[in-house]
Design an enzyme around this catalytic site. Sequence first.
Site, PDB file in Angstrom:
ATOM      1  N   CYS A   1      -5.158  -1.292 -18.588  1.00 56.89           N
ATOM      2  CA  CYS A   1      -4.813  -0.391 -17.487  1.00 56.89           C
ATOM      3  C   CYS A   1      -3.752  -0.940 -16.540  1.00 56.89           C
ATOM      4  O   CYS A   1      -3.542  -0.398 -15.469  1.00 56.89           O
ATOM      5  CB  CYS A   1      -6.061  -0.002 -16.701  1.00 56.89           C
ATOM      6  SG  CYS A   1      -6.802  -1.388 -15.840  1.00 56.89           S
TER       7      CYS A   1
ATOM      8  N   HIS B   1       0.829  -1.208   0.000  1.00 49.34           N
ATOM      9  CA  HIS B   1       0.000   0.000   0.000  1.00 49.34           C
ATOM     10  C   HIS B   1       0.853   1.243   0.000  1.00 49.34           C
ATOM     11  O   HIS B   1       0.516   2.240  -0.630  1.00 49.34           O
ATOM     12  CB  HIS B   1      -0.931  -0.014   1.203  1.00 49.34           C
ATOM     13  CG  HIS B   1      -1.618  -1.320   1.364  1.00 49.34           C
ATOM     14  ND1 HIS B   1      -1.823  -1.933   2.551  1.00 49.34           N
ATOM     15  CD2 HIS B   1      -2.100  -2.153   0.421  1.00 49.34           C
ATOM     16  CE1 HIS B   1      -2.421  -3.085   2.359  1.00 49.34           C
ATOM     17  NE2 HIS B   1      -2.592  -3.244   1.078  1.00 49.34           N
TER      18      HIS B   1
HETATM   19  C1  PEP Z   1      -4.236  -5.028 -12.829  1.00 48.03           C
HETATM   20  O1  PEP Z   1      -4.328  -6.125 -12.285  1.00 48.03           O
HETATM   21  O2  PEP Z   1      -3.630  -4.841 -13.903  1.00 48.03           O
HETATM   22  C2  PEP Z   1      -4.877  -3.847 -12.250  1.00 48.03           C
HETATM   23  C3  PEP Z   1      -4.932  -2.707 -12.895  1.00 48.03           C
HETATM   24  O3  PEP Z   1      -5.362  -3.979 -10.988  1.00 48.03           O
HETATM   25  P1  PEP Z   1      -4.452  -3.977  -9.673  1.00 48.03           P
HETATM   26  O4  PEP Z   1      -3.055  -3.665 -10.089  1.00 48.03           O
HETATM   27  O5  PEP Z   1      -5.050  -2.953  -8.783  1.00 48.03           O
HETATM   28  O6  PEP Z   1      -4.621  -5.368  -9.200  1.00 48.03           O
END
Ligand code: PEP
Length: 746
Positions: A677, A364
């Site tokens: 993303c 975090h």
């Molecule tokens: C991912 O898994 O690519 C994502 C954007 O989510 P997180 O990194 O928050 O798991």
Amino acid sequence: MAERTGSESRKLLGRLREAMADDSAGQARLDKITSLIASSMGTEVCSIYLFRDPETLELCATEGLHPDSVHKTRLKLGEGLVGRVARRGRIINTANATQQRGFRYMPETGEEIYSSFCGIPIQRLGERLGVLVVQSKEPRDFSSDETYALEIVAMVLAEMAELGAFVGEEDALSPLHQQPVLFKGTTGQEGATEGHVWLHEPRVVVVNPIAEDPEAEQKRLDEAIEELRVGVDKMLQGAAGGDKEQLEVLEAYRMFANSKGWMRRMAQDISQGLSAEAAVEKEQSTARARMAQATDAYLRDRLHDLDDLSNRLLRILTGQGSNTGAEMPEDPVLIARNIGPAELLEYGRKLKGIVLEEGSVGSHAAIVARALAIPLVIHAERITTEALNGDHIMVDGDQGIAHLRPDESVVGAFRDKIAMHANAQERYASIREKPATTVDGETIAMHMNAGLMADLPSLKGSGAEGVGLFRTELQFLVRNQMPRREELAELYARVMDNAGDKQVVFRTLDIGSDKVLPYMAPQDEPNPALGWRAIRVGLDKPGVLRMQLQALLRAANGRPLKVMFPFIAQFAEYRAARAEMDKAIERERRLGHVIPDDITVGAMLETPSLAFAPQKFFEEVGFISIGGNDLKQFFFAADRENERVRRRYDTLNISYLSFIEGIARRCQSTNTPVSFCGEDAGRPLEALCLAAMGLRTLSMRPASIGPVKSLLMRTNLSEVKAVIEEARESGDQSARQAVMDYLKQQ
Ligand code: PEP
Ligand code: MG
């Protein structure tokens, strides 16, 4: 016998204190110390070796060896018995040194005539300072009482403010804590920065390691321990009925605070002549040395608890709180073992950089550092023991390294690098308002990832078209209790206000795996990344999901709303989540709230299974966002949090690129909007290849938009696609080399 040795070493310590208190010059004083140790121990030789730099030990004072070898004899870490003691941080005690593994004799010292050798590491809280050695002609094993007395002496030596100050003026060692040190860690957040050390928890300084009156010291220790116990009990009462994990930690604290073994060892140290705080620190040093070698996670945690408890005890004994009254330096670079997200947020954008001894890429704290765009280096071992408040430091988040007290040449090179960064930023600013259109006319939409209010100003500064991923869990993670619906609604409304007419894609709560809410019962899962996480939790315990959906609808207050669900692995999960949204809409309508006309609901594709979902899913879903961080770890079965494997497979691996291409095609065939993303969207080369595979929307950290856009605008996408195609045909494992070669030619 122990009693006799006890008073012997007390006597020795008493004489040591006198030697330390008189006003002879540095070298003379060190000589006096070696001579009185030799006479007290009945050995011909006593020598002190100190680190000249992190790899080299230097003979700095001796009684018994050739005086000419002082400041001449040097050993590498690990070299000879002395080097081995220093490296392993453990005593070597032998009646026959020449027979001992690793023995190497230094002719200039004349040590060949000494058979017995006892080397004691001089260390302070896990920090290596040097080695104390006694030698004698007569083959003798030093008794455990004798080695213990030497350990006590080494402890006192370690406490001498700067051992370096004891060394001859002319060819002086740089005092410790003044030499440049390079820390090689891991990248947590890119960026280069320069500033001054700000210790999150400054260490306690023990000024009087030797005490005259053991009884008085024992009394001080007993009283401090009592205060500590009362404090821990209070914390336990305060936490009763609360989080199980926190309770467990406190229970462990209480256990240590009552540990007979710990108490007995400290009492023994005091009886040998140490002050109460020096006794605490001596046991803490031992625990730290064990911690450095412990491979068992449970044991490490417990040693960690003991370490924290020792710090508390030291603060009680010395009256030094964590707030030492020191002023935060200009351009502060935070140095800590680890730090929680809430504490980090409190510092906020004041910090120029962060260097942690622990932490992980997905922690975090790292998420917050990224949101604040502060360069972060993690796993910088031992930096908290080396760095002092106000020290000059240069942090290279790109390489995952930190230069503490850098010398001139490093400073020059580093400043060039910072300037280059600044130049590049200027270049990026000039293309901020332009679309990311490639040479062959393809336009890629650039969005940014966010999770905090603090991110929103970047929407303007980076030129992002919108927020492609708003990680709502950060708001849950930085609190001590579940946020209320009204609070969330207000926050989401502020996010939308700030974004104006740019769209924000809100992702519903994605917890589990590495993201554990402090106020939710922790799940004991054998493999949390594959466990009860994200939408699985949302559907099984829909209370929070419903609350969040309501908050989002209220925040929108009639404005267009985009929501997506994390970690959808199969069609049914999407439908069930979507049904929750429909129910929420109904409920809100009944309550008289304004419902947006334009609500789009999407799914994150983070498991390979969803890429093979029925056609109907692609037709039904409002949009798809590829979560590349998770998708890649499941595609290659390589944990994104595991340093051993997380970089093992290339994003530009042909199989992975082909897989992404397949997803883009499926979405195209159903006209389903698709974006990417994950972190890879923010890496220029990776982003380029993702675009070449057919993706037309990328969402990334705001700071990455400039570099990615700049590369896209200079490149012909169809040619890159052809290069990847060729690499695929020729059987390459990864397209990286081919694409890089192509770009170099351009
Ligand atoms: C991912 O898994 O690519 C994502 C954007 O989510 P997180 O990194 O928050 O798991
Ligand atoms: Mg994910």
